[in-house]
Scaffold this motif. Structure first.
Motif, mmCIF file in Angstrom:
data_model
loop_
_atom_site.group_PDB
_atom_site.id
_atom_site.type_symbol
_atom_site.label_atom_id
_atom_site.label_comp_id
_atom_site.label_asym_id
_atom_site.label_seq_id
_atom_site.Cartn_x
_atom_site.Cartn_y
_atom_site.Cartn_z
ATOM 1 N N GLU A 109 44.588 53.063 38.272
ATOM 2 C CA GLU A 109 43.561 52.199 38.857
ATOM 3 C C GLU A 109 42.637 52.992 39.776
ATOM 4 O OE1 GLU A 109 43.282 47.770 40.863
ATOM 5 O OE2 GLU A 109 45.208 48.816 40.891
ATOM 6 N N LEU A 110 43.186 53.899 40.558
ATOM 7 C CA LEU A 110 42.367 54.741 41.433
ATOM 8 C C LEU A 110 41.443 55.635 40.607
ATOM 9 C CD1 LEU A 110 45.008 55.691 44.134
ATOM 10 C CD2 LEU A 110 43.026 54.176 44.438
ATOM 11 N N ARG A 111 41.934 56.153 39.479
ATOM 12 C CA ARG A 111 41.075 56.965 38.607
ATOM 13 C C ARG A 111 39.903 56.140 38.082
ATOM 14 N NH1 ARG A 111 46.313 58.731 36.757
ATOM 15 N NH2 ARG A 111 46.702 60.734 37.746
ATOM 16 N N SER A 112 40.167 54.873 37.806
ATOM 17 C CA SER A 112 39.101 53.989 37.354
ATOM 18 C C SER A 112 38.062 53.785 38.455
ATOM 19 C CB SER A 112 39.697 52.642 36.921
ATOM 20 O OG SER A 112 38.682 51.725 36.637
ATOM 21 N N LEU A 113 38.519 53.492 39.660
ATOM 22 C CA LEU A 113 37.616 53.220 40.783
ATOM 23 C C LEU A 113 36.867 54.457 41.270
ATOM 24 C CD1 LEU A 113 39.896 50.889 42.936
ATOM 25 C CD2 LEU A 113 37.828 50.231 41.695
ATOM 26 N N HIS A 114 37.533 55.594 41.291
ATOM 27 C CA HIS A 114 36.957 56.777 41.920
ATOM 28 C C HIS A 114 36.435 57.824 40.948
ATOM 29 C CE1 HIS A 114 38.149 55.796 46.078
ATOM 30 N NE2 HIS A 114 39.087 55.100 45.463
ATOM 31 N N LEU A 115 36.959 57.837 39.732
ATOM 32 C CA LEU A 115 36.582 58.881 38.780
ATOM 33 C C LEU A 115 35.903 58.332 37.531
ATOM 34 C CD1 LEU A 115 39.835 61.066 38.995
ATOM 35 C CD2 LEU A 115 37.703 61.310 40.303
ATOM 36 N N GLY A 116 35.782 57.003 37.447
ATOM 37 C CA GLY A 116 35.098 56.404 36.307
ATOM 38 C C GLY A 116 35.933 56.279 35.048
ATOM 39 N N ALA A 117 37.245 56.388 35.171
ATOM 40 C CA ALA A 117 38.124 56.232 34.005
ATOM 41 C C ALA A 117 38.152 54.767 33.568
ATOM 42 C CB ALA A 117 39.535 56.710 34.339
ATOM 43 N N GLU A 118 38.682 54.557 32.401
ATOM 44 C CA GLU A 118 38.821 53.198 31.856
ATOM 45 C C GLU A 118 39.700 52.355 32.780
ATOM 46 O OE1 GLU A 118 37.766 50.420 29.086
ATOM 47 O OE2 GLU A 118 37.168 52.526 29.022
ATOM 48 N N PRO A 127 42.531 50.000 34.054
ATOM 49 C CA PRO A 127 43.825 49.608 33.483
ATOM 50 C C PRO A 127 43.970 48.087 33.490
ATOM 51 C CG PRO A 127 44.116 50.309 35.742
ATOM 52 C CD PRO A 127 42.670 50.519 35.409
ATOM 53 N N GLN A 128 44.940 47.591 32.754
ATOM 54 C CA GLN A 128 45.183 46.146 32.723
ATOM 55 C C GLN A 128 45.809 45.657 34.019
ATOM 56 O OE1 GLN A 128 47.496 45.350 29.223
ATOM 57 N NE2 GLN A 128 45.714 45.401 27.894
ATOM 58 N N ARG A 129 46.681 46.460 34.596
ATOM 59 C CA ARG A 129 47.392 46.072 35.812
ATOM 60 C C ARG A 129 46.586 46.489 37.043
ATOM 61 N NH1 ARG A 129 53.438 48.229 37.616
ATOM 62 N NH2 ARG A 129 53.610 46.922 39.474
ATOM 63 N N SER A 130 46.511 45.588 38.029
ATOM 64 C CA SER A 130 45.861 45.920 39.290
ATOM 65 C C SER A 130 46.902 45.990 40.406
ATOM 66 C CB SER A 130 44.782 44.901 39.661
ATOM 67 O OG SER A 130 44.258 45.219 40.938
ATOM 68 N N VAL A 131 47.336 47.192 40.702
ATOM 69 C CA VAL A 131 48.279 47.394 41.799
ATOM 70 C C VAL A 131 47.589 47.080 43.123
ATOM 71 C CG1 VAL A 131 49.715 49.104 42.999
ATOM 72 C CG2 VAL A 131 49.648 49.040 40.492
ATOM 73 N N ILE A 132 46.315 47.395 43.213
ATOM 74 C CA ILE A 132 45.564 47.087 44.441
ATOM 75 C C ILE A 132 45.616 45.591 44.725
ATOM 76 C CG2 ILE A 132 43.254 47.050 45.473
ATOM 77 C CD1 ILE A 132 42.776 49.763 43.997
ATOM 78 N N LYS A 133 45.457 44.790 43.701
ATOM 79 C CA LYS A 133 45.531 43.334 43.871
ATOM 80 C C LYS A 133 46.945 42.915 44.284
ATOM 81 C CE LYS A 133 44.776 38.990 41.457
ATOM 82 N NZ LYS A 133 44.533 38.337 40.187
ATOM 83 N N GLU A 134 47.949 43.500 43.658
ATOM 84 C CA GLU A 134 49.341 43.180 44.006
ATOM 85 C C GLU A 134 49.631 43.534 45.464
ATOM 86 O OE1 GLU A 134 52.178 44.871 41.179
ATOM 87 O OE2 GLU A 134 50.667 44.677 39.606
ATOM 88 N N LEU A 135 49.185 44.702 45.900
ATOM 89 C CA LEU A 135 49.412 45.130 47.280
ATOM 90 C C LEU A 135 48.677 44.222 48.258
ATOM 91 C CD1 LEU A 135 49.103 49.019 46.861
ATOM 92 C CD2 LEU A 135 51.215 47.673 47.128
ATOM 93 N N ALA A 136 47.449 43.835 47.921
ATOM 94 C CA ALA A 136 46.663 42.944 48.791
ATOM 95 C C ALA A 136 47.318 41.568 48.892
ATOM 96 C CB ALA A 136 45.242 42.825 48.265
ATOM 97 N N GLU A 137 47.797 41.049 47.780
ATOM 98 C CA GLU A 137 48.411 39.717 47.785
ATOM 99 C C GLU A 137 49.668 39.684 48.651
ATOM 100 O OE1 GLU A 137 48.938 38.863 43.621
ATOM 101 O OE2 GLU A 137 46.859 38.168 43.394
ATOM 102 N N VAL A 138 50.520 40.686 48.536
ATOM 103 C CA VAL A 138 51.746 40.700 49.324
ATOM 104 C C VAL A 138 51.416 40.900 50.803
ATOM 105 C CG1 VAL A 138 52.354 43.152 49.066
ATOM 106 C CG2 VAL A 138 54.149 41.475 49.322
ATOM 107 N N TYR A 139 50.429 41.714 51.114
ATOM 108 C CA TYR A 139 50.010 41.928 52.495
ATOM 109 C C TYR A 139 49.472 40.621 53.102
ATOM 110 C CZ TYR A 139 47.207 43.605 56.427
ATOM 111 O OH TYR A 139 46.644 43.793 57.668
ATOM 112 N N LEU A 140 48.617 39.932 52.372
ATOM 113 C CA LEU A 140 48.057 38.655 52.866
ATOM 114 C C LEU A 140 49.136 37.600 53.010
ATOM 115 C CD1 LEU A 140 44.695 38.582 50.878
ATOM 116 C CD2 LEU A 140 45.019 39.057 53.328
ATOM 117 N N ALA A 141 50.116 37.590 52.124
ATOM 118 C CA ALA A 141 51.219 36.632 52.218
ATOM 119 C C ALA A 141 52.027 36.863 53.495
ATOM 120 C CB ALA A 141 52.116 36.731 50.995
ATOM 121 N N VAL A 142 52.271 38.127 53.827
ATOM 122 C CA VAL A 142 53.020 38.434 55.058
ATOM 123 C C VAL A 142 52.188 38.065 56.287
ATOM 124 C CG1 VAL A 142 53.971 40.318 56.457
ATOM 125 C CG2 VAL A 142 54.516 40.161 54.031
ATOM 126 N N LEU A 143 50.895 38.307 56.239
ATOM 127 C CA LEU A 143 50.031 37.921 57.364
ATOM 128 C C LEU A 143 50.037 36.415 57.585
ATOM 129 C CD1 LEU A 143 46.817 40.147 57.083
ATOM 130 C CD2 LEU A 143 48.679 40.326 58.734
#
Length: 161
Positions: free
Chosen positions: A132-141, A143-159
């Protein structure tokens, strides 16, 4: 890196590149917080980095080949910082540092939850995050999975608790 190296030991060389107080924090904020501009990095720093230190670290990280820069398309005077492949490959190291910090320091729950998720997700999650980082920062294709979204969701849930 213009200064002489102390030895050819890979641990030493890694520490000479990343071992100051702020370099990994800047990479963390770009990697996990998607803070890609100087102002975003300065204004949203949990640790309160000083402007001169931030400017110095950004310059150092660009010179070391861990970050690249480009002009902001909408505002040519702004710089966008992007992770390079060597910085993206720090994901396993940062995941392990977070896991160690959760065990042996008084880390807060809200700032530990993403480290916990990365530790539990292991190398499979790290690989997906790097893709996912390669996609955001290097222009790669993208991916189907968004770990960034997963990390954000769990962080917001704890908040929200």
């Amino acid at each position: 890196m213009d200064k002489p190296i102390r030895s050819g030991c890979p641990i030493n060389l890694t520490l000479e590149t990343l071992g100051d107080r702020w370099s990994l924090i800047v990479i963390r904020d770009i990697m996990f917080g998607n803070r890609r501009h100087y102002r975003a990095l300065l204004n949203n720093s949990e640790e309160g980095i000083a402007s001169n230190i931030l400017a110095n670290r950004l310059k150092k990280l660009v010179e070391a080949g861990l970050l690249s820069t480009s002009p902001e398309p909408a505002h040519k005077q702004k710089t966008v910082y992007s992770l390079t492949e060597p910085a993206i490959q720090l994901v396993p190291l940062l995941a392990q540092m977070g896991a160690w910090g959760r065990r042996f320091t008084p880390a807060t729950r809200e700032l530990s939850i993403r480290a916990q998720l990365l530790e539990e997700g292991g190398p499979e999650m790290w690989a997906a995050f790097m893709a996912e980082l390669r996609s955001l920062h290097l222009g790669a294709e993208p991916p189907q999975r968004s770990v960034i979204k997963e990390l954000a969701e769990v962080y917001l849930a704890v908040l929200a608790e």
